[in-house]
Scaffold this active site. Sequence first.
Site, PDB file in Angstrom:
ATOM      1  N   LYS A  31      20.407  25.592 -41.941  1.00  0.00           N
ATOM      2  CA  LYS A  31      19.396  26.559 -41.485  1.00  0.00           C
ATOM      3  C   LYS A  31      19.596  27.954 -42.079  1.00  0.00           C
ATOM      4  O   LYS A  31      18.625  28.665 -42.301  1.00  0.00           O
ATOM      5  CB  LYS A  31      19.382  26.629 -39.958  1.00  0.00           C
ATOM      6  CG  LYS A  31      20.658  27.140 -39.318  1.00  0.00           C
ATOM      7  CD  LYS A  31      20.632  26.927 -37.806  1.00  0.00           C
ATOM      8  CE  LYS A  31      21.943  27.384 -37.193  1.00  0.00           C
ATOM      9  NZ  LYS A  31      22.117  26.913 -35.812  1.00  0.00           N
ATOM     10  N   ARG A 126      23.768  28.235 -23.074  1.00  0.00           N
ATOM     11  CA  ARG A 126      22.529  28.166 -23.829  1.00  0.00           C
ATOM     12  C   ARG A 126      21.907  26.819 -23.477  1.00  0.00           C
ATOM     13  O   ARG A 126      21.829  26.488 -22.302  1.00  0.00           O
ATOM     14  CB  ARG A 126      22.786  28.373 -25.335  1.00  0.00           C
ATOM     15  CG  ARG A 126      21.540  28.904 -26.073  1.00  0.00           C
ATOM     16  CD  ARG A 126      21.765  29.146 -27.557  1.00  0.00           C
ATOM     17  NE  ARG A 126      21.908  27.886 -28.300  1.00  0.00           N
ATOM     18  CZ  ARG A 126      22.123  27.808 -29.623  1.00  0.00           C
ATOM     19  NH1 ARG A 126      22.221  28.918 -30.328  1.00  0.00           N
ATOM     20  NH2 ARG A 126      22.235  26.649 -30.220  1.00  0.00           N
TER      21      ARG A 126
END
Length: 367
Positions: A31, A126
């Site tokens: 990414k 998260r």
Amino acid sequence: MYFDARKLSENVRYLKRLCAVRGVTLATVVKAGCGWDALVRAVLEGGCDMLADSRLENLAGLPDAGPQVPRMLLRLPAPSEAEAVVRLSEISLNSEYAALAALNAAAQRLGRRHRVLLMVEMGDRREGVAPAALPSLVERIRRLPALEVAGIGTNLGCLGGIRTTADKLTELVGLAARLEAQLGRPLQYVSGGNSGALPLLLEGRLPAGINHLRVGFAMLLGRDPYTDAPLPGLHTDVFSLEAELIEVGTKQSLPHGEIVLDAFGQVPSFEDRGEQLRGILGLGRLDTDCATLRPEDGRVGLIGASSDHLVVDLTATAEYQVGDRLRFAPGYGALVQAMLSPYVEKRSVTRMPLSARSPSRVSPALR
Ligand SMILES: *Cc1c(COP(=O)(O)O)cnc(C)c1O
């Protein structure tokens, strides 16, 4: 920014071997490359087991790696993206029933099956379901015929800055065993996390049962994400960012006048070091995250940056003049920002002549 594809391939090859010895499937996380084809090709050349990205836009542009290298979507899919997720990835990370139901419907429409890795929240706060909520989520997913629960995973160290420990991963392996009992079959993947799990792998302390890792940072930068120290066996100079000096001169280290907010809304503070030999580079916060740059010449210090200017301390070296170029090793933030910036030229240097690969200067012909 210079990118050495050969060094990245070697990093991937090394990590792949390290993982293979422990029976771990390596998902290489690309990414930070923001979809850059040269980077993805170098990773594939190194021989990964899976290609992972957090963005559908990046997955859409991946070169075809064939069925042996499935594509993995890292960020939890939004329900509205379900169809694109099924088209562009073979496996995705999930924690929400609404998204899973949408994936199932999309997969049915497209006549495909989609594999999912269920994320468990283990302290970083998260993504992920609480361990106690996993069995009921799985019960509901069992009624979604186009989905296959391929495994479970966790992610640490990203929001809460929580370390990946053998204890946490042992807990994940325990959850996987319970899930296997519930499903009545083995899971394909127990995904023990990101680059933060590599120190455990390197020290031989990765708990048995962890058989999948998702690695980006360490593969790209060759460093331990917790200490920033080089990881043995990996190149730390896959990327290098270069900029030209546009001013060199002696200045007082302390600003003079009434201090107000700087261009980014912060109150700047400086230490009085008397006079300094300072350089200004044609590089700034529109190009990269200047705070995570590491000068290749250890005598160069970072002073500060605004949108278009990076100010460096050259007091320890009198050898640079206007027009000279300085090189920096980007940290993760600097790398991502530079990849995204339209102002930063990205160049693959692997096939450059040797003379151009000298550590601190690029030959004029190649500028
Ligand atoms: C980005 C990401 C990774 C890779 O993390 P690195 O620290 O770059 O190795 C792994 N898993 C998830 C879910 C991610 O978002």
